[in-house]
Design an enzyme around this catalytic site. Structure first.
Site, PDB file in Angstrom:
ATOM      1  N   HIS A 128       0.867  -1.185   0.000  1.00 52.63           N
ATOM      2  CA  HIS A 128       0.000   0.000   0.000  1.00 52.63           C
ATOM      3  C   HIS A 128       0.906   1.238   0.000  1.00 52.63           C
ATOM      4  O   HIS A 128       2.010   1.190   0.544  1.00 52.63           O
ATOM      5  CB  HIS A 128      -0.832  -0.063   1.289  1.00 52.63           C
ATOM      6  N   ASP A 205       2.978  -4.917   7.978  1.00 53.99           N
ATOM      7  CA  ASP A 205       1.778  -4.089   7.872  1.00 53.99           C
ATOM      8  C   ASP A 205       0.577  -5.037   7.988  1.00 53.99           C
ATOM      9  O   ASP A 205       0.235  -5.748   7.045  1.00 53.99           O
ATOM     10  CB  ASP A 205       1.806  -3.366   6.516  1.00 53.99           C
ATOM     11  N   GLN A 208      -4.632  -5.444   6.882  1.00 59.37           N
ATOM     12  CA  GLN A 208      -5.646  -6.352   6.317  1.00 59.37           C
ATOM     13  C   GLN A 208      -5.639  -7.729   6.971  1.00 59.37           C
ATOM     14  O   GLN A 208      -6.360  -8.622   6.535  1.00 59.37           O
ATOM     15  CB  GLN A 208      -5.449  -6.499   4.804  1.00 59.37           C
ATOM     16  N   LYS A 231     -10.393  -0.848  10.684  1.00 58.79           N
ATOM     17  CA  LYS A 231     -10.507  -2.027   9.812  1.00 58.79           C
ATOM     18  C   LYS A 231     -10.794  -3.283  10.636  1.00 58.79           C
ATOM     19  O   LYS A 231     -10.768  -4.393  10.118  1.00 58.79           O
ATOM     20  CB  LYS A 231      -9.220  -2.217   9.012  1.00 58.79           C
ATOM     21  N   CYS A 369      -4.681   2.497  -3.741  1.00 64.81           N
ATOM     22  CA  CYS A 369      -3.434   2.972  -3.106  1.00 64.81           C
ATOM     23  C   CYS A 369      -2.306   1.972  -3.298  1.00 64.81           C
ATOM     24  O   CYS A 369      -1.503   1.720  -2.386  1.00 64.81           O
ATOM     25  CB  CYS A 369      -3.623   3.250  -1.614  1.00 64.81           C
TER      26      CYS A 369
END
Ligand code: PMP
Length: 411
Positions: A128, A205, A208, A231, A369
């Site tokens: 991202h 990261d 998600q 999220k 993104c």
């Protein structure tokens, strides 16, 4: 596939906790499939925000008075719960930020100061923008080199290339646990083990992953792990940076201000102990406190059960979509999360998204993104549908029927 349309929790009872799911869009019942961008928020999380405003609002950490202590306790209770949720060693390693983006910027600007000219970092092509641009900003201040791991045709990282990118100057790897476009679940445990064997640290990261996979930072041996509350069914405006204590201790502060100091004088200032050294200013204590309810909510169903539910929706929907002429799905790794990025024939993502919206279906369109990933796939963008714990097979069917209709109109 009818036999696979099973639920192992009471989905209607869960849906009732999310008032937004009852609304209509363009005269149709909403089918919300933009969960990768943000998940919806259950009533108990919103109630916790309201309770903080109506009953406990006072600035944290500074007051001896009861309200301030209650607000502090609420925020610190979340810190403890986050530690438990991701199996970190201590609450001193859990730092509140504004979100994934700020967590990565914090590491890039602070840990980045420990890098020397000529040092190298490794990213992947599926990152991202928030895991690319902070490192480019660092590169504009220090003469570091950025190397990029490519993907294969299924959207999996090429681990041979990954290993071949290391040199004696490699200091850091920063990689998504789950791609927000392809859904690929990256083998981060293996990647971390290799990076450590070469003396590099790894930032994962987890934006998600956190609401869709069991995350255990100790088992992964991650050095930094970052994610956003919004999220994971939590409030907006809050995120987490997990950092290994020895690294956080060696890192300079990110921002200066209140809360992050030991003692201030014009001749020299000292820093507060972890985690406060990295929490300058008044934090978003209202939303941080309410994040605890989101974690309790996920735990009430169990992240494995949520993942199994989303995987069934993924398998069912993928098979049905592939039967539509002209359908191309980007990201076909065997180990993927419930994210479907697709294009139909020559139809633009924008047109497809607009028509789906007319039918009450919320999907995301564009580059998500991840422009370097789009460039490597040779496309401008995709349509992306992504599932969460409250999505039903009925919604999947409405989505599939709508895509068929759009495909018939546009191709
Ligand atoms: N990384 C990934 C993989 C993401 O999907 C996102 C959000 N789309 C981010 C980082 C940025 O998260 P936020 O905007 O909450 O900071």
């Amino acid at each position: 596939m009818e036999s696979d349309k099973i639920y192992d929790y009471d989905i209607e009872r869960e849906r009732e906790k999310f008032p937004i799911l009852r609304r209509t869009v363009n005269g149709r019942p909403l089918v919300y499939l933009d969960n990768t961008a943000t998940t919806q928020t259950p009533r108990e999380v919103v109630d916790a925000v309201v309770d903080m405003y109506y009953d406990k609002k006072a600035n944290v950490h500074r007051g001896v008075h009861t309200l301030s202590q209650e607000a502090t306790n609420a925020m610190e209770a979340t810190r403890s719960l986050v530690r438990e949720f991701i199996n970190a060693g201590s609450t001193e390693e859990i730092i509140f930020t504004r979100g994934t983006t700020e967590s990565i910027n914090l590491v890039a600007s602070s840990y980045g100061q420990l890098l020397d000219d000529g040092d190298e970092i490794i990213l992947t092509v599926m990152e991202h923008h928030s895991n690319i641009v902070p490192w480019q900003l660092l590169r504009s201040r220090k003469n570091i080199k950025i190397k990029v791991v490519p993907i294969n045709e299924r959207g999996e990282l090429d681990l041979d290339v990954y290993r071949s990118l290391f040199t004696d100057r490699t200091r850091l790897v920063s990689v998504a646990h789950v791609s927000n476009v392809l859904g690929t679940v990256n083998p981060v445990r293996e990647m971390i083990a290799y990076a450590h064997s070469r003396g590099a640290v790894v930032l994962v990261d987890g934006a998600q992953a956190i609401a869709h996979l069991r995350v255990d930072v100790t088992d992964l041996d991650a050095d930094f792990y970052v994610f956003s509350s919004h999220k994971m069914y939590g409030p907006t405006g809050v995120g987490i940076l997990y950092g290994r204590r020895s690294l956080l201790e060696a890192m300079p502060p990110y921002q200066g201000g209140g809360e992050m100091i030991g003692h201030v004088s014009f001749t020299g200032t000292t820093w507060a102990a972890l985690p406060y050294k990295f929490e300058a200013g008044t934090p978003d204590f209202v939303d941080a406190a309410a994040l605890a309810k989101a974690i309790e909510y996920i735990r009430s169903l169990g992240v494995e059960r949520i993942a199994a539910h989303e995987d069934r929706l993924l398998d069912y929907t993928t098979a049905e979509l592939l039967a539509i002429p002209g359908m191309r799905i980007f990201g076909t790794a065997p180990h993927k999360s419930a994210i479907i990025s697709f294009l139909i024939g020559e139809a633009t993502p924008f047109d497809t998204g607009m028509l789906l919206d007319q039918l009450g279906i919320a999907v995301r369109t564009g580059h998500h993104c991840a422009q370097p990933l789009m460039e490597s796939l040779g496309i401008e963008g995709t349509v992306r549908a992504s599932f969460a714990l409250y999505n039903t097979f009925d919604e999947a069917d409405r989505f599939i029927a709508a895509v068929r209709r759009v495909a018939a109109m546009l191709t």
